[in-house]
Design a protein around this motif. Structure first.
Motif, PDB file in Angstrom:
ATOM      1  N   ARG A  24       0.834  -1.208   0.000  1.00  0.00           N
ATOM      2  CA  ARG A  24       0.000   0.000   0.000  1.00  0.00           C
ATOM      3  C   ARG A  24       0.859   1.244   0.000  1.00  0.00           C
ATOM      4  N   SER A  25       1.917   1.240   0.820  1.00  0.00           N
ATOM      5  CA  SER A  25       2.753   2.440   0.900  1.00  0.00           C
ATOM      6  C   SER A  25       3.458   2.728  -0.424  1.00  0.00           C
ATOM      7  N   GLU A  26       3.941   1.689  -1.096  1.00  0.00           N
ATOM      8  CA  GLU A  26       4.581   1.903  -2.399  1.00  0.00           C
ATOM      9  C   GLU A  26       3.589   2.532  -3.373  1.00  0.00           C
ATOM     10  N   TYR A  27       2.389   1.993  -3.431  1.00  0.00           N
ATOM     11  CA  TYR A  27       1.383   2.496  -4.365  1.00  0.00           C
ATOM     12  C   TYR A  27       0.978   3.932  -4.035  1.00  0.00           C
ATOM     13  N   TRP A  28       0.561   4.165  -2.803  1.00  0.00           N
ATOM     14  CA  TRP A  28       0.015   5.481  -2.460  1.00  0.00           C
ATOM     15  C   TRP A  28       1.071   6.569  -2.451  1.00  0.00           C
ATOM     16  N   TRP A  29       2.315   6.269  -2.029  1.00  0.00           N
ATOM     17  CA  TRP A  29       3.370   7.282  -2.090  1.00  0.00           C
ATOM     18  C   TRP A  29       3.666   7.647  -3.543  1.00  0.00           C
ATOM     19  N   PHE A  30       3.682   6.638  -4.422  1.00  0.00           N
ATOM     20  CA  PHE A  30       3.966   6.942  -5.821  1.00  0.00           C
ATOM     21  C   PHE A  30       2.828   7.721  -6.467  1.00  0.00           C
ATOM     22  N   ILE A  31       1.603   7.415  -6.144  1.00  0.00           N
ATOM     23  CA  ILE A  31       0.469   8.166  -6.682  1.00  0.00           C
ATOM     24  C   ILE A  31       0.520   9.617  -6.198  1.00  0.00           C
ATOM     25  N   LEU A  32       0.862   9.811  -4.918  1.00  0.00           N
ATOM     26  CA  LEU A  32       1.020  11.177  -4.407  1.00  0.00           C
ATOM     27  C   LEU A  32       2.116  11.909  -5.174  1.00  0.00           C
ATOM     28  N   PHE A  33       3.248  11.255  -5.377  1.00  0.00           N
ATOM     29  CA  PHE A  33       4.334  11.851  -6.161  1.00  0.00           C
ATOM     30  C   PHE A  33       3.863  12.224  -7.561  1.00  0.00           C
ATOM     31  N   SER A  34       3.107  11.334  -8.201  1.00  0.00           N
ATOM     32  CA  SER A  34       2.614  11.601  -9.558  1.00  0.00           C
ATOM     33  C   SER A  34       1.718  12.829  -9.592  1.00  0.00           C
ATOM     34  N   TYR A  35       0.820  12.944  -8.609  1.00  0.00           N
ATOM     35  CA  TYR A  35      -0.054  14.116  -8.562  1.00  0.00           C
ATOM     36  C   TYR A  35       0.750  15.396  -8.349  1.00  0.00           C
ATOM     37  N   ILE A  36       1.694  15.355  -7.442  1.00  0.00           N
ATOM     38  CA  ILE A  36       2.508  16.546  -7.171  1.00  0.00           C
ATOM     39  C   ILE A  36       3.329  16.916  -8.406  1.00  0.00           C
ATOM     40  N   ALA A  37       3.980  15.917  -9.015  1.00  0.00           N
ATOM     41  CA  ALA A  37       4.810  16.176 -10.202  1.00  0.00           C
ATOM     42  C   ALA A  37       3.967  16.733 -11.346  1.00  0.00           C
ATOM     43  N   ASN A  38       2.800  16.161 -11.568  1.00  0.00           N
ATOM     44  CA  ASN A  38       1.932  16.653 -12.641  1.00  0.00           C
ATOM     45  C   ASN A  38       1.415  18.052 -12.349  1.00  0.00           C
ATOM     46  N   PHE A  39       1.099  18.336 -11.097  1.00  0.00           N
ATOM     47  CA  PHE A  39       0.618  19.672 -10.730  1.00  0.00           C
ATOM     48  C   PHE A  39       1.701  20.710 -10.999  1.00  0.00           C
ATOM     49  N   ILE A  40       2.914  20.434 -10.547  1.00  0.00           N
ATOM     50  CA  ILE A  40       4.017  21.377 -10.747  1.00  0.00           C
ATOM     51  C   ILE A  40       4.362  21.486 -12.237  1.00  0.00           C
ATOM     52  N   ALA A  41       4.352  20.350 -12.932  1.00  0.00           N
ATOM     53  CA  ALA A  41       4.727  20.342 -14.344  1.00  0.00           C
ATOM     54  C   ALA A  41       3.715  21.079 -15.216  1.00  0.00           C
ATOM     55  N   ASN A  42       2.495  21.236 -14.761  1.00  0.00           N
ATOM     56  CA  ASN A  42       1.491  21.953 -15.549  1.00  0.00           C
ATOM     57  C   ASN A  42       1.848  23.411 -15.779  1.00  0.00           C
ATOM     58  N   PHE A  43       2.748  23.947 -14.977  1.00  0.00           N
ATOM     59  CA  PHE A  43       3.151  25.337 -15.134  1.00  0.00           C
ATOM     60  C   PHE A  43       4.234  25.508 -16.202  1.00  0.00           C
ATOM     61  N   ILE A  44       4.790  24.382 -16.688  1.00  0.00           N
ATOM     62  CA  ILE A  44       5.817  24.409 -17.723  1.00  0.00           C
ATOM     63  C   ILE A  44       5.286  23.578 -18.893  1.00  0.00           C
ATOM     64  N   PRO A  45       4.692  24.207 -19.905  1.00  0.00           N
ATOM     65  CA  PRO A  45       3.919  23.485 -20.920  1.00  0.00           C
ATOM     66  C   PRO A  45       4.566  22.245 -21.534  1.00  0.00           C
ATOM     67  N   LEU A  46       5.665  22.370 -22.229  1.00  0.00           N
ATOM     68  CA  LEU A  46       6.233  21.216 -22.931  1.00  0.00           C
ATOM     69  C   LEU A  46       6.795  20.185 -21.959  1.00  0.00           C
ATOM     70  N   ILE A  47       7.491  20.639 -20.960  1.00  0.00           N
ATOM     71  CA  ILE A  47       8.061  19.718 -19.967  1.00  0.00           C
ATOM     72  C   ILE A  47       6.947  19.027 -19.189  1.00  0.00           C
ATOM     73  N   GLY A  48       5.862  19.732 -18.949  1.00  0.00           N
ATOM     74  CA  GLY A  48       4.725  19.144 -18.246  1.00  0.00           C
ATOM     75  C   GLY A  48       4.134  17.961 -18.984  1.00  0.00           C
ATOM     76  N   ILE A  49       4.028  18.094 -20.303  1.00  0.00           N
ATOM     77  CA  ILE A  49       3.507  16.992 -21.119  1.00  0.00           C
ATOM     78  C   ILE A  49       4.456  15.804 -21.067  1.00  0.00           C
ATOM     79  N   LEU A  50       5.755  16.062 -21.151  1.00  0.00           N
ATOM     80  CA  LEU A  50       6.743  14.982 -21.106  1.00  0.00           C
ATOM     81  C   LEU A  50       6.735  14.267 -19.758  1.00  0.00           C
ATOM     82  N   ILE A  51       6.621  15.027 -18.680  1.00  0.00           N
ATOM     83  CA  ILE A  51       6.574  14.411 -17.346  1.00  0.00           C
ATOM     84  C   ILE A  51       5.314  13.583 -17.189  1.00  0.00           C
ATOM     85  N   ALA A  52       4.184  14.102 -17.636  1.00  0.00           N
ATOM     86  CA  ALA A  52       2.929  13.348 -17.538  1.00  0.00           C
ATOM     87  C   ALA A  52       3.020  12.046 -18.322  1.00  0.00           C
TER      88      ALA A  52
END
Length: 151
Positions: A24-52
């Motif tokens: 559970r911890s592996e899954y939920w920590w990684f999902i949290l990381f994905s949400y945070i990374a995608n949220f931050i990456a949305n402010f940088i258009p091209l890099i945001g798409i690549l990160i997503a």
């Protein structure tokens, strides 16, 4: 498993691996990381798409491994995803032919897909099977009344 260990495991060690099980911890920590990374990456258009795009595969593989930890097949993830994809296609069709009935069908499919996704998320909260199952050894070490994840 800690936040950083989860990221290292999902990105560096098991990026495309659906073999084994995810705690559970592996899954939920990684999902949290994905949400945070995608949220931050949305402010940088091209890099945001690549990160997503880069996070799609490890997000799917960790979800499959989480299903395995619950002693279920990873194909379980396909049902809600297909309903959402097909609902989107039917919705586009409904707009192109301007049909209310087809639009209602599309919305119904989208709602069913979303409910299925929410149900899976709730299911992923439950603890995995103790000990080995048909998908491999458990990611847990059981001592008395406490379970910890193996590093």
């Amino acid at each position: 498993m800690t936040f950083v260990e989860s990221i290292k495991t999902c990105i560096l060690q098991k990026y495309i691996s659906v073999q084994g099980r995810a705690s559970r911890s592996e899954y939920w920590w990684f999902i949290l990381f994905s949400y945070i990374a995608n949220f931050i990456a949305n402010f940088i258009p091209l890099i945001g798409i690549l990160i997503a795009l880069a996070l799609v595969i490890p997000s799917i593989t960790v979800a499959v491994r989480r299903c395995h930890d619950l002693n279920r097949t990873g194909w379980l993830l396909l049902a809600p995803a297909l309903m959402i994809i097909l609902g989107g296609i039917v919705l586009a069709l409904a707009f192109s032919v301007q049909s209310e009935i087809i639009m209602y069908l599309a919305v119904f499919m989208l709602v069913i897909g979303c409910i299925g996704g929410i149900a899976l998320s709730i299911y992923f909260i439950f603890p995995g099977t103790q000990g080995p199952n048909k998908y491999g050894e458990g990611p847990y070490v059981f001592t008395e009344n406490k379970a910890t994840t193996q590093a």
